[in-house]
Write a protein that holds these residues in place. Structure first.
Motif, PDB file in Angstrom:
ATOM      1  N   GLN B  10      51.309 -40.266 -31.998  1.00 52.07           N
ATOM      2  CA  GLN B  10      52.016 -39.185 -32.718  1.00 52.07           C
ATOM      3  C   GLN B  10      52.554 -38.142 -31.735  1.00 52.07           C
ATOM      4  O   GLN B  10      53.444 -37.362 -32.080  1.00 52.07           O
ATOM      5  N   LYS B  11      52.041 -38.145 -30.504  1.00 56.16           N
ATOM      6  CA  LYS B  11      52.602 -37.236 -29.499  1.00 56.16           C
ATOM      7  C   LYS B  11      53.981 -37.747 -29.137  1.00 56.16           C
ATOM      8  O   LYS B  11      54.171 -38.943 -28.885  1.00 56.16           O
ATOM      9  N   GLY B  12      54.939 -36.809 -29.115  1.00 54.88           N
ATOM     10  CA  GLY B  12      56.297 -37.239 -28.849  1.00 54.88           C
ATOM     11  C   GLY B  12      56.591 -37.444 -27.375  1.00 54.88           C
ATOM     12  O   GLY B  12      55.967 -36.811 -26.521  1.00 54.88           O
ATOM     13  N   GLY B  13      57.518 -38.338 -27.079  1.00 59.27           N
ATOM     14  CA  GLY B  13      58.050 -38.503 -25.733  1.00 59.27           C
ATOM     15  C   GLY B  13      57.099 -39.077 -24.727  1.00 59.27           C
ATOM     16  O   GLY B  13      57.194 -38.776 -23.544  1.00 59.27           O
ATOM     17  N   GLU B 142      49.502 -36.081 -19.129  1.00 60.80           N
ATOM     18  CA  GLU B 142      49.603 -34.634 -19.234  1.00 60.80           C
ATOM     19  C   GLU B 142      48.655 -34.138 -20.322  1.00 60.80           C
ATOM     20  O   GLU B 142      48.159 -34.911 -21.136  1.00 60.80           O
ATOM     21  N   TYR B 143      48.428 -32.853 -20.350  1.00 63.66           N
ATOM     22  CA  TYR B 143      47.378 -32.278 -21.171  1.00 63.66           C
ATOM     23  C   TYR B 143      47.582 -32.512 -22.670  1.00 63.66           C
ATOM     24  O   TYR B 143      46.690 -32.982 -23.362  1.00 63.66           O
ATOM     25  N   TYR B 144      48.794 -32.168 -23.197  1.00 65.74           N
ATOM     26  CA  TYR B 144      49.015 -32.290 -24.644  1.00 65.74           C
ATOM     27  C   TYR B 144      48.856 -33.746 -25.092  1.00 65.74           C
ATOM     28  O   TYR B 144      48.367 -34.034 -26.181  1.00 65.74           O
ATOM     29  N   GLU B 147      45.259 -34.565 -25.343  1.00 59.51           N
ATOM     30  CA  GLU B 147      44.688 -33.921 -26.526  1.00 59.51           C
ATOM     31  C   GLU B 147      44.989 -34.750 -27.783  1.00 59.51           C
ATOM     32  O   GLU B 147      44.179 -34.885 -28.681  1.00 59.51           O
ATOM     33  N   GLN B 151      43.343 -37.601 -31.664  1.00 59.47           N
ATOM     34  CA  GLN B 151      43.825 -37.599 -33.052  1.00 59.47           C
ATOM     35  C   GLN B 151      44.166 -39.005 -33.516  1.00 59.47           C
ATOM     36  O   GLN B 151      43.794 -39.421 -34.614  1.00 59.47           O
ATOM     37  N   ARG B 181      51.125 -35.751  -8.216  1.00 59.98           N
ATOM     38  CA  ARG B 181      50.741 -34.551  -8.975  1.00 59.98           C
ATOM     39  C   ARG B 181      49.253 -34.589  -9.304  1.00 59.98           C
ATOM     40  O   ARG B 181      48.760 -35.561  -9.883  1.00 59.98           O
ATOM     41  N   LEU B 183      47.712 -32.959 -11.602  1.00 62.50           N
ATOM     42  CA  LEU B 183      47.550 -33.058 -13.056  1.00 62.50           C
ATOM     43  C   LEU B 183      47.489 -34.515 -13.502  1.00 62.50           C
ATOM     44  O   LEU B 183      46.605 -34.915 -14.251  1.00 62.50           O
TER      45      LEU B 183
END
Ligand SMILES: Nc1ncnc2c1ncn2[C@@H]1O[C@H](COP(=O)(O)OP(=O)(O)OP(=O)(O)O)[C@@H](O)[C@H]1O
Ligand SMILES: Nc1ncnc2c1ncn2[C@@H]1O[C@H](COP(=O)(O)OP(=O)(O)OP(=O)(O)O)[C@@H](O)[C@H]1O
Ligand SMILES: [Mg+2]
Ligand SMILES: [Mg+2]
Lengths: 245, 245
Positions: B10-13, B142-144, B147, B151, B181, B183
């Motif tokens: 559901q996270k975009g991109g 990446e963080y989002y 996260e 879900q 990087r 991250l």
């Protein structure tokens, strides 16, 4: 001023949340009263601005939470109930009316309200587009994102024909721009050529600090205000606020 | 073999469409019979695999179109009617049954079917998760995105409890990985630590060729097969096919 802006684009991962969080921080820094409304069930903006929040969403009666470090910034976080409320509405216009109504009940209109939208053109982003005065469309400088721009602009036009109160296009923001890539230069040039008046003159560069800041639950202003990404969001905020007066 | 895989997050991109298009191309190159189903109203996969298509979506009776340059690859493109059909279903399970039914009517099950999902957990991706044997979750480092992984895994678990036929987790694919990087290295290490068996050993590097190929309506196989991104998708395809036998 009292402007309500929906930050929307059905293309995923173009920088909607990053734009909402950082524009809000810099606008508050400049002294504007700012409210962020998280309408994305993913809750990415909430995880930065209200990391420990447990409770309902706006439609479930959420209030405004203060944001640490910025006195004039508040947030209405997302709640687990948001998806359930989405099913309650028969269409976006009805949801948009309730959204406007609930925001008006919460407080006197702040100078700037920013709504973070999920990556779709379903009821929740539709509600934001009906309730908003303007819509800001972040777009990364890549092919799929450019293809999607036509879709959201057509959706917006259709809405305006049915509902003259619906949001006007308030700006297109180029994000994750990498000057060294031909693809990015080509897409940026094409978008600027098609929308000369709507594209912000500042493009947001690709900057890892922008991707790292959320893992510290901070906007770029507090995480690392001297990076290229931070300076670009400061400049875009100035452009935006100048355009609202 | 005859495996149906939903590519969802559901996270975009995060690289869902890029993964569907390029896995499909390399699997077909290896001689497998492959079908791509575009369930995202954005139609990004269709714009590469069936650029001139005008017609209904799967739920509206679309057939299988051949894909130029790859004999054993077919695509069921998206149609303008897809959003209308989404409203027809009362829930994802019902939509999933119809999806399975329509696919079974179209043809004998190919070796591999890949469904490109939109960035949400609404009815359309839900239908794919109900109809699929496995789900492949691309995630950028990446963080989002990290996260959001919780879900979709929670959503999947909830579905499996209600419907034992629903998809099992078939793999987590790290995408847009930039070794330089911190991250990315941190997120990749964290995801591998939490899901040691599920994460593909190959990570897809960030490679501008992968972002440029769609503007030529090509998979990376035909656009530039010697780039790091192409070689990584070749390796992941081999990992995937080996795991299916
Ligand atoms: N200018 C930038 N430079 C580098 N990374 C960025 C930049 N802007 C955003 N990012 C990162 O890219 C990813 C996508 O951005 P973001 O989540 O803000 O997009 P979005 O449009 O809100 O996504 P969604 O469609 O899922 O809501 C995030 O991991 C974010 O941290
Ligand atoms: N490994 C990679 N390196 C560089 N760019 C990439 C890579 N993978 C994908 N991209 C680009 O990043 C953007 C996002 O990828 P893509 O559209 O495939 O994600 P998605 O998850 O399908 O997005 P959506 O949520 O909107 O469906 C696209 O512009 C794509 O071309
Ligand atoms: Mg977002
Ligand atoms: Mg996609």
């Amino acid at each position: 001023m009292a402007t309500l802006i929906a930050v929307a684009n059905q293309k995923g991962g173009v920088g909607k949340t990053t734009t909402v969080v950082n524009l809000a921080a810099y606008a508050a820094l400049k002294g504007a009263s700012v409210l962020v409304v998280d309408l994305d069930p993913q809750g990415n903006a909430s995880s930065v601005l209200a990391p420990d929040y447990q409770g309902p969403s706006l439609f479930g009666g959420a209030g405004i939470l203060p944001v640490a470090g910025l006195d004039t910034l508040g947030v209405v976080p997302v709640g687990d109930d948001l998806i359930d409320h989405e099913h309650r509405f028969s269409d976006s216009a009805e949801a948009g009316r309730e959204l406007r109504h609930r925001l008006n009940e919460l407080c006197d209109p702040p100078d700037l309200t920013l709504i973070d939208c999920p990556p779709s053109l379903a009821i929740l982003p539709g509600a934001a587009l009906h309730a908003a005065d303007r819509v800001l469309i972040p777009i990364q400088c890549e092919y799929y994102a450019m293809e999607g721009l036509g879709q959201i602009l057509a959706y917006l036009q259709g809405m305006q024909e049915e509902d003259p109160e619906a949001a006007q296009l308030g700006g297109i923001l180029l994000t994750m721009y990498d000057e060294s890539r031909t693809l990015d230069r080509q897409v940026a040039a094409e978008v600027r050529a098609h929308f000369p008046k709507e594209v912000f003159s500042t493009a947001i560069p690709r900057d890892v600090a922008l991707a790292a800041a959320p893992s510290h639950a901070q906007s770029i202003l507090h995480f690392d205000p001297l990076t290229p990404g931070a300076l670009a969001y400061l400049a875009v905020t100035k452009e935006l606020l100048d355009g609202l007066e």
